[in-house]
Design a protein around this motif. Structure first.
Motif, mmCIF file in Angstrom:
data_model
loop_
_atom_site.group_PDB
_atom_site.id
_atom_site.type_symbol
_atom_site.label_atom_id
_atom_site.label_comp_id
_atom_site.label_asym_id
_atom_site.label_seq_id
_atom_site.Cartn_x
_atom_site.Cartn_y
_atom_site.Cartn_z
ATOM 1 N N TYR A 69 0.984 -1.331 -0.288
ATOM 2 C CA TYR A 69 -0.105 0.033 -0.363
ATOM 3 C C TYR A 69 0.597 1.192 0.000
ATOM 4 O O TYR A 69 0.467 2.513 -0.913
ATOM 5 N N GLN A 70 2.131 1.215 0.076
ATOM 6 C CA GLN A 70 2.915 2.343 0.630
ATOM 7 C C GLN A 70 3.849 2.134 -0.803
ATOM 8 O O GLN A 70 4.775 3.451 -0.518
ATOM 9 N N GLN A 71 4.272 1.237 -0.737
ATOM 10 C CA GLN A 71 5.170 0.706 -2.279
ATOM 11 C C GLN A 71 4.190 0.433 -3.721
ATOM 12 O O GLN A 71 4.898 -1.005 -3.483
ATOM 13 N N PRO A 72 3.371 1.140 -4.479
ATOM 14 C CA PRO A 72 2.186 -0.397 -5.104
ATOM 15 C C PRO A 72 3.744 -0.534 -6.506
ATOM 16 O O PRO A 72 3.152 -1.289 -6.414
ATOM 17 N N GLY A 73 3.735 -0.013 -6.568
ATOM 18 C CA GLY A 73 5.002 -0.091 -7.557
ATOM 19 C C GLY A 73 6.191 -0.771 -7.249
ATOM 20 O O GLY A 73 5.847 -1.901 -8.786
ATOM 21 N N LEU A 74 6.197 -1.266 -6.780
ATOM 22 C CA LEU A 74 6.902 -3.455 -6.563
ATOM 23 C C LEU A 74 5.741 -4.487 -6.751
ATOM 24 O O LEU A 74 7.082 -4.851 -7.354
ATOM 25 N N ILE A 75 4.983 -4.181 -6.689
ATOM 26 C CA ILE A 75 4.078 -5.178 -7.178
ATOM 27 C C ILE A 75 4.055 -5.865 -8.470
ATOM 28 O O ILE A 75 4.514 -6.797 -9.404
ATOM 29 N N ILE A 76 4.290 -4.418 -9.333
ATOM 30 C CA ILE A 76 4.989 -4.858 -10.857
ATOM 31 C C ILE A 76 6.645 -5.030 -11.068
ATOM 32 O O ILE A 76 6.765 -6.166 -11.613
ATOM 33 N N VAL A 77 7.641 -4.667 -10.337
ATOM 34 C CA VAL A 77 8.851 -5.049 -10.621
ATOM 35 C C VAL A 77 8.959 -5.978 -9.768
ATOM 36 O O VAL A 77 9.772 -6.586 -10.225
ATOM 37 N N ASP A 78 8.631 -6.310 -8.893
ATOM 38 C CA ASP A 78 8.733 -8.224 -8.172
ATOM 39 C C ASP A 78 7.880 -8.677 -8.941
ATOM 40 O O ASP A 78 8.226 -10.317 -8.565
ATOM 41 N N ASN A 79 6.610 -8.636 -9.490
ATOM 42 C CA ASN A 79 6.252 -9.523 -10.183
ATOM 43 C C ASN A 79 5.340 -10.600 -9.202
ATOM 44 O O ASN A 79 5.501 -11.976 -8.419
ATOM 45 N N LEU A 80 5.373 -9.580 -8.291
ATOM 46 C CA LEU A 80 3.870 -10.193 -6.960
ATOM 47 C C LEU A 80 2.381 -11.063 -7.866
ATOM 48 O O LEU A 80 2.107 -10.076 -8.477
ATOM 49 N N VAL A 81 1.800 -11.689 -7.335
ATOM 50 C CA VAL A 81 0.374 -12.059 -7.804
ATOM 51 C C VAL A 81 -0.327 -12.328 -6.718
ATOM 52 O O VAL A 81 -1.942 -12.559 -6.590
ATOM 53 N N ALA A 82 0.172 -12.318 -5.298
ATOM 54 C CA ALA A 82 -0.184 -12.233 -4.383
ATOM 55 C C ALA A 82 0.311 -11.656 -3.386
ATOM 56 O O ALA A 82 1.691 -11.784 -3.142
ATOM 57 N N VAL A 83 -0.621 -11.123 -1.808
ATOM 58 C CA VAL A 83 0.469 -10.957 -0.467
ATOM 59 C C VAL A 83 -0.310 -11.637 0.605
ATOM 60 O O VAL A 83 -1.277 -11.839 0.104
ATOM 61 N N PRO A 84 0.073 -12.116 1.677
ATOM 62 C CA PRO A 84 1.428 -11.886 1.264
ATOM 63 C C PRO A 84 2.474 -13.003 0.967
ATOM 64 O O PRO A 84 1.983 -13.465 1.073
ATOM 65 N N THR A 85 3.602 -12.170 0.487
ATOM 66 C CA THR A 85 4.931 -12.921 -0.459
ATOM 67 C C THR A 85 6.020 -12.976 0.440
ATOM 68 O O THR A 85 6.851 -11.752 0.785
ATOM 69 N N LEU A 86 6.529 -14.260 0.012
ATOM 70 C CA LEU A 86 7.980 -14.113 1.115
ATOM 71 C C LEU A 86 8.684 -14.068 -0.183
ATOM 72 O O LEU A 86 8.840 -15.166 -1.349
ATOM 73 N N VAL A 87 9.955 -13.739 -0.338
ATOM 74 C CA VAL A 87 11.027 -13.298 -1.438
ATOM 75 C C VAL A 87 12.240 -13.678 -0.486
ATOM 76 O O VAL A 87 12.921 -12.975 0.038
ATOM 77 N N LYS A 88 13.088 -14.417 -0.940
ATOM 78 C CA LYS A 88 14.842 -15.649 -0.747
ATOM 79 C C LYS A 88 15.084 -14.850 -1.608
ATOM 80 O O LYS A 88 15.231 -14.900 -2.514
ATOM 81 N N GLU A 89 15.853 -13.385 -1.742
ATOM 82 C CA GLU A 89 17.003 -13.065 -3.212
ATOM 83 C C GLU A 89 18.150 -13.831 -2.756
ATOM 84 O O GLU A 89 18.785 -14.262 -2.897
ATOM 85 N N LEU A 90 18.791 -13.939 -1.472
ATOM 86 C CA LEU A 90 20.505 -15.209 -1.197
ATOM 87 C C LEU A 90 19.785 -15.789 0.248
ATOM 88 O O LEU A 90 19.148 -15.833 1.004
ATOM 89 N N PRO A 91 20.446 -17.292 0.294
ATOM 90 C CA PRO A 91 21.066 -17.511 -1.335
ATOM 91 C C PRO A 91 20.527 -17.281 -2.371
ATOM 92 O O PRO A 91 19.422 -18.752 -2.425
ATOM 93 N N LEU A 92 21.692 -17.907 -3.477
ATOM 94 C CA LEU A 92 20.387 -18.135 -4.426
ATOM 95 C C LEU A 92 20.070 -19.564 -4.913
ATOM 96 O O LEU A 92 20.736 -20.352 -3.745
ATOM 97 N N PRO A 93 19.437 -19.988 -5.495
ATOM 98 C CA PRO A 93 18.335 -19.462 -6.552
ATOM 99 C C PRO A 93 17.453 -18.976 -5.256
ATOM 100 O O PRO A 93 17.023 -18.733 -4.391
ATOM 101 N N ILE A 94 16.397 -17.483 -5.815
ATOM 102 C CA ILE A 94 15.400 -16.761 -5.673
ATOM 103 C C ILE A 94 14.512 -17.609 -6.110
ATOM 104 O O ILE A 94 14.338 -18.432 -6.598
ATOM 105 N N LYS A 95 13.436 -17.673 -4.322
ATOM 106 C CA LYS A 95 12.708 -17.976 -4.023
ATOM 107 C C LYS A 95 11.290 -16.780 -3.734
ATOM 108 O O LYS A 95 11.519 -16.573 -2.744
ATOM 109 N N LYS A 96 10.096 -17.399 -4.179
ATOM 110 C CA LYS A 96 8.815 -16.736 -4.186
ATOM 111 C C LYS A 96 8.227 -17.448 -3.291
ATOM 112 O O LYS A 96 7.862 -18.829 -3.589
#
Length: 120
Positions: A69-96
């Motif tokens: 709600y405070q940063q709505p642009g990140l939905i598109i940037v990070d390709n989110l389809v639902a919330v809550p979503t947890l993204v693991k960026e490191l260690p690779l591979p990236i997981k959602k």
């Protein structure tokens, strides 16, 4: 004064950084939790991931919480389809992972903190 020690050489620092980041015995987990305000599911996901991190990754993680709600642009940037979503960026591979993260065994498996004991 051309008296450079090894730590001042950018290539050596970069090499050492790569070694630290790929150390299997002490990985650093960079996590990002996307929530939609302070609703029940968002708060449950935050509580659950904090508990999991403190129990299974003490002092080995960073967790950033982002309210869409405070940063709505990140939905598109990070390709989110639902919330809550947890993204693991490191260690690779990236997981959602989507949901309230209440199923601890599945979260641990999804984040590659534990491996599938069935060998699948």
């Amino acid at each position: 004064m051309n008296n450079e020690n090894e730590q001042d050489n950018p290539e050596d620092v970069s090499s050492e950084f790569k070694k630290l980041m790929t150390k299997a015995e002490n990985p650093v987990f960079c996590l990002r939790l996307y929530v939609a305000g302070a609703n029940f599911h968002s708060l449950a996901a935050l509580k659950n991931i904090k508990n999991i991190c403190e129990e299974y990754l003490p002092r080995q993680y960073s967790l950033e919480v982002i309210d869409i709600y405070q940063q709505p642009g990140l939905i598109i940037v990070d390709n989110l389809v639902a919330v809550p979503t947890l993204v693991k960026e490191l260690p690779l591979p990236i997981k959602k992972l989507i949901g309230d993260l209440s199923n601890t065994p599945k979260v641990l498996l999804g984040l590659n903190i534990v491996s599938d004991s069935k060998g699948n």
